[in-house]
Design a protein around this motif. Structure first.
Motif, PDB file in Angstrom:
ATOM      1  N   ALA A 180       0.797  -1.253   0.014  1.00 19.52           N
ATOM      2  CA  ALA A 180       0.219  -0.001   0.079  1.00 19.52           C
ATOM      3  C   ALA A 180       0.884   1.221   0.125  1.00 19.52           C
ATOM      4  CB  ALA A 180      -1.037  -0.009   1.327  1.00 19.52           C
ATOM      5  N   LEU A 181       2.031   1.189   0.387  1.00 19.22           N
ATOM      6  CA  LEU A 181       3.054   2.384   0.532  1.00 19.22           C
ATOM      7  C   LEU A 181       4.073   2.228  -0.666  1.00 19.22           C
ATOM      8  CD1 LEU A 181       3.273   2.626   4.635  1.00 19.22           C
ATOM      9  CD2 LEU A 181       2.037   4.083   2.783  1.00 19.22           C
ATOM     10  N   ARG A 182       4.068   1.054  -1.503  1.00 18.87           N
ATOM     11  CA  ARG A 182       4.994   1.074  -2.361  1.00 18.87           C
ATOM     12  C   ARG A 182       5.320   2.165  -3.388  1.00 18.87           C
ATOM     13  NH1 ARG A 182       4.559  -4.636  -4.409  1.00 18.87           N
ATOM     14  NH2 ARG A 182       5.498  -5.029  -2.211  1.00 18.87           N
ATOM     15  N   ALA A 183       4.286   2.474  -3.504  1.00 15.37           N
ATOM     16  CA  ALA A 183       4.322   3.563  -4.707  1.00 15.37           C
ATOM     17  C   ALA A 183       4.861   4.882  -4.252  1.00 15.37           C
ATOM     18  CB  ALA A 183       3.047   3.930  -5.450  1.00 15.37           C
ATOM     19  N   ARG A 184       4.369   5.218  -3.041  1.00 14.33           N
ATOM     20  CA  ARG A 184       4.909   6.561  -2.273  1.00 14.33           C
ATOM     21  C   ARG A 184       6.432   6.310  -2.103  1.00 14.33           C
ATOM     22  NH1 ARG A 184       4.057   9.213   3.580  1.00 14.33           N
ATOM     23  NH2 ARG A 184       5.091  11.239   3.126  1.00 14.33           N
ATOM     24  N   ALA A 185       7.031   5.170  -1.434  1.00 18.26           N
ATOM     25  CA  ALA A 185       8.438   4.888  -1.303  1.00 18.26           C
ATOM     26  C   ALA A 185       9.223   5.158  -2.535  1.00 18.26           C
ATOM     27  CB  ALA A 185       8.479   3.637  -0.806  1.00 18.26           C
ATOM     28  N   VAL A 186       8.739   4.488  -3.769  1.00 15.02           N
ATOM     29  CA  VAL A 186       9.399   4.744  -4.985  1.00 15.02           C
ATOM     30  C   VAL A 186       9.430   6.062  -5.406  1.00 15.02           C
ATOM     31  CG1 VAL A 186       9.331   4.026  -7.434  1.00 15.02           C
ATOM     32  CG2 VAL A 186       8.816   2.260  -5.628  1.00 15.02           C
ATOM     33  N   GLU A 187       8.292   6.691  -5.212  1.00  9.15           N
ATOM     34  CA  GLU A 187       8.288   8.173  -5.576  1.00  9.15           C
ATOM     35  C   GLU A 187       9.364   8.845  -4.924  1.00  9.15           C
ATOM     36  OE1 GLU A 187       7.671  12.410  -5.668  1.00  9.15           O
ATOM     37  OE2 GLU A 187       7.053  11.025  -4.003  1.00  9.15           O
ATOM     38  N   ILE A 188       9.462   8.743  -3.386  1.00 11.49           N
ATOM     39  CA  ILE A 188      10.288   9.559  -2.738  1.00 11.49           C
ATOM     40  C   ILE A 188      11.966   9.137  -3.244  1.00 11.49           C
ATOM     41  CG2 ILE A 188      11.428   9.417  -0.491  1.00 11.49           C
ATOM     42  CD1 ILE A 188       8.356   9.092   0.750  1.00 11.49           C
ATOM     43  N   GLY A 189      12.024   7.973  -3.499  1.00 10.81           N
ATOM     44  CA  GLY A 189      13.392   7.490  -4.009  1.00 10.81           C
ATOM     45  C   GLY A 189      13.654   8.167  -5.194  1.00 10.81           C
ATOM     46  N   GLU A 190      12.819   8.001  -6.230  1.00 14.25           N
ATOM     47  CA  GLU A 190      13.177   8.927  -7.301  1.00 14.25           C
ATOM     48  C   GLU A 190      13.247  10.357  -7.312  1.00 14.25           C
ATOM     49  OE1 GLU A 190       9.761   7.288  -9.754  1.00 14.25           O
ATOM     50  OE2 GLU A 190      10.810   5.584 -10.477  1.00 14.25           O
ATOM     51  N   ARG A 191      12.528  11.016  -6.385  1.00 11.82           N
ATOM     52  CA  ARG A 191      12.709  12.319  -6.389  1.00 11.82           C
ATOM     53  C   ARG A 191      14.076  12.811  -5.651  1.00 11.82           C
ATOM     54  NH1 ARG A 191      10.086  14.896  -2.360  1.00 11.82           N
ATOM     55  NH2 ARG A 191       8.495  13.184  -2.444  1.00 11.82           N
ATOM     56  N   LEU A 192      14.389  11.848  -4.538  1.00 15.58           N
ATOM     57  CA  LEU A 192      15.559  12.397  -3.715  1.00 15.58           C
ATOM     58  C   LEU A 192      16.800  11.993  -4.319  1.00 15.58           C
ATOM     59  CD1 LEU A 192      14.322  11.785  -0.058  1.00 15.58           C
ATOM     60  CD2 LEU A 192      14.291  13.878  -1.400  1.00 15.58           C
ATOM     61  N   GLU A 193      16.784  10.987  -5.069  1.00 18.43           N
ATOM     62  CA  GLU A 193      17.886  10.388  -6.059  1.00 18.43           C
ATOM     63  C   GLU A 193      19.044   9.889  -5.038  1.00 18.43           C
ATOM     64  OE1 GLU A 193      18.663  13.142  -9.027  1.00 18.43           O
ATOM     65  OE2 GLU A 193      17.258  12.324 -10.360  1.00 18.43           O
ATOM     66  N   VAL A 194      18.847   9.723  -3.821  1.00 18.80           N
ATOM     67  CA  VAL A 194      20.072   9.236  -3.070  1.00 18.80           C
ATOM     68  C   VAL A 194      20.363   7.929  -3.325  1.00 18.80           C
ATOM     69  CG1 VAL A 194      20.384   8.373  -0.464  1.00 18.80           C
ATOM     70  CG2 VAL A 194      19.104  10.442  -0.711  1.00 18.80           C
ATOM     71  N   LEU A 195      21.737   7.784  -3.515  1.00 21.05           N
ATOM     72  CA  LEU A 195      22.482   6.542  -3.944  1.00 21.05           C
ATOM     73  C   LEU A 195      22.152   6.141  -5.366  1.00 21.05           C
ATOM     74  CD1 LEU A 195      22.246   4.439  -0.576  1.00 21.05           C
ATOM     75  CD2 LEU A 195      24.184   5.815  -1.509  1.00 21.05           C
ATOM     76  N   LYS A 196      21.651   6.944  -6.166  1.00 18.94           N
ATOM     77  CA  LYS A 196      21.146   6.587  -7.418  1.00 18.94           C
ATOM     78  C   LYS A 196      22.439   6.313  -8.329  1.00 18.94           C
ATOM     79  CE  LYS A 196      18.640   8.258 -11.457  1.00 18.94           C
ATOM     80  NZ  LYS A 196      17.925   9.614 -12.122  1.00 18.94           N
ATOM     81  N   ASP A 197      23.448   6.941  -8.042  1.00 20.60           N
ATOM     82  CA  ASP A 197      24.946   6.629  -8.890  1.00 20.60           C
ATOM     83  C   ASP A 197      25.673   5.893  -8.133  1.00 20.60           C
ATOM     84  OD1 ASP A 197      23.505   8.297 -10.932  1.00 20.60           O
ATOM     85  OD2 ASP A 197      24.365  10.122 -10.171  1.00 20.60           O
ATOM     86  N   TYR A 198      25.254   5.258  -7.018  1.00 17.08           N
ATOM     87  CA  TYR A 198      26.207   4.256  -6.410  1.00 17.08           C
ATOM     88  C   TYR A 198      27.003   3.423  -7.214  1.00 17.08           C
ATOM     89  CZ  TYR A 198      28.373   2.021  -2.288  1.00 17.08           C
ATOM     90  OH  TYR A 198      29.433   1.278  -1.385  1.00 17.08           O
ATOM     91  N   PRO A 199      28.176   3.129  -7.207  1.00 17.84           N
ATOM     92  CA  PRO A 199      28.670   1.999  -8.183  1.00 17.84           C
ATOM     93  C   PRO A 199      28.253   0.560  -7.459  1.00 17.84           C
ATOM     94  CG  PRO A 199      30.557   3.150  -6.750  1.00 17.84           C
ATOM     95  CD  PRO A 199      29.168   3.828  -6.582  1.00 17.84           C
ATOM     96  N   THR A 200      27.564  -0.299  -8.224  1.00 21.84           N
ATOM     97  CA  THR A 200      27.252  -1.439  -7.556  1.00 21.84           C
ATOM     98  C   THR A 200      27.880  -2.409  -8.597  1.00 21.84           C
ATOM     99  OG1 THR A 200      25.094  -0.342  -7.489  1.00 21.84           O
ATOM    100  CG2 THR A 200      25.049  -2.544  -7.609  1.00 21.84           C
ATOM    101  N   PRO A 201      28.611  -3.529  -7.942  1.00 22.69           N
ATOM    102  CA  PRO A 201      29.309  -4.623  -8.765  1.00 22.69           C
ATOM    103  C   PRO A 201      28.316  -5.422  -9.437  1.00 22.69           C
ATOM    104  CG  PRO A 201      30.007  -4.373  -6.397  1.00 22.69           C
ATOM    105  CD  PRO A 201      28.856  -3.710  -6.716  1.00 22.69           C
TER     106      PRO A 201
END
Length: 221
Positions: A180-201
């Motif tokens: 029920a909170l998934r869409a909001r969590a995803v939207e917050i993540g997309e807007r804040l962009e925290v760790l968006k460019d974190y190098p992932t092996p």
């Protein structure tokens, strides 16, 4: 015959010191060069010894404190004792092991979660958030999940690194566990962009919350 006194164990840990391991660990803020597999082997030999654990912790040495956390009896610590230990645990690995191996098995977990959650020290607060992540996953009843998302939305972008990681984990966990909170969590993540460019092996999941949520939901079917 191994010398399982504090002095003997300190000498054993010193002999295991590896400059290459120390160089890698120091990049993550940890000041020791002992291979963790070898450290665990010593702990397996010692088994649970609460008094010895306390003596090792009191040395202040990082490798000794990690060993102490492996041989302690988590339920033997009082609430104030664990609070003091967390505030003394300046190194990331010691902090993480204390929270995950000891505090999570303590009868004082929830009290400490509440105590640490809004602490002015961001490293202490990160422990409160780490315990909150555990509750989101295992026992969310009574938690204000929308309220947690409000705090993440307001504070995560500019939070210090350790606290930011813990808040981001909480954001992802809410999105993974609570449809029920998934869409909001995803939207917050997309807007804040925290760790968006974190190098992932290769083969690892990105810590960027929208990707993390999507991947875990897919895996969980």
């Amino acid at each position: 015959m191994a010398d399982d006194t504090v002095a003997g164990l300190m000498a054993e840990l010193a002999a295991l010191e590896d400059p290459k391991a120390r160089a890698v660990n120091e990049k993550h803020g940890d000041d020791h060069g002992v291979n963790l597999g070898k450290l665990r082997a010593i702990a397996k030999r010692l088994k649970t010894q609460q008094d010895l654990s306390l003596e090792l912790w009191a040395t202040g040495d990082t490798a000794a404190r990690l060993l102490a956390l492996l041989i302690c009896r988590p339920k033997a610590f009082g609430r104030d004792e664990l609070d003091t230990m967390l505030r003394e645990a300046k190194r990331p690995k010691v902090h993480d092991w204390l929270v995950n191996y000891v505090v999570k098995k303590s009868p004082h977990t929830e009290e400490l979660r509440v105590l640490w959650f809004a602490d002015p020290d961001p490293v202490v607060a990160s422990a409160g958030w780490a315990l909150t992540v555990d509750r989101v996953a295992k026992k969310p009843e009574g938690l204000d999940l929308d309220g947690l998302l409000d705090v993440v939305e307001e504070d995560m972008k500019d939070a210090p690194e350790r606290l930011q990681w813990a808040m981001n984990h909480c954001l992802a966990q809410i999105g993974i566990e609570h449809p029920a909170l998934r869409a909001r969590a995803v939207e917050i993540g997309e807007r804040l962009e925290v760790l968006k460019d974190y190098p992932t092996p290769p083969g690892c999941t990105s810590p960027f919350a929208p990707i993390w949520i999507g991947e875990m939901v897919r895996r969980n079917g």
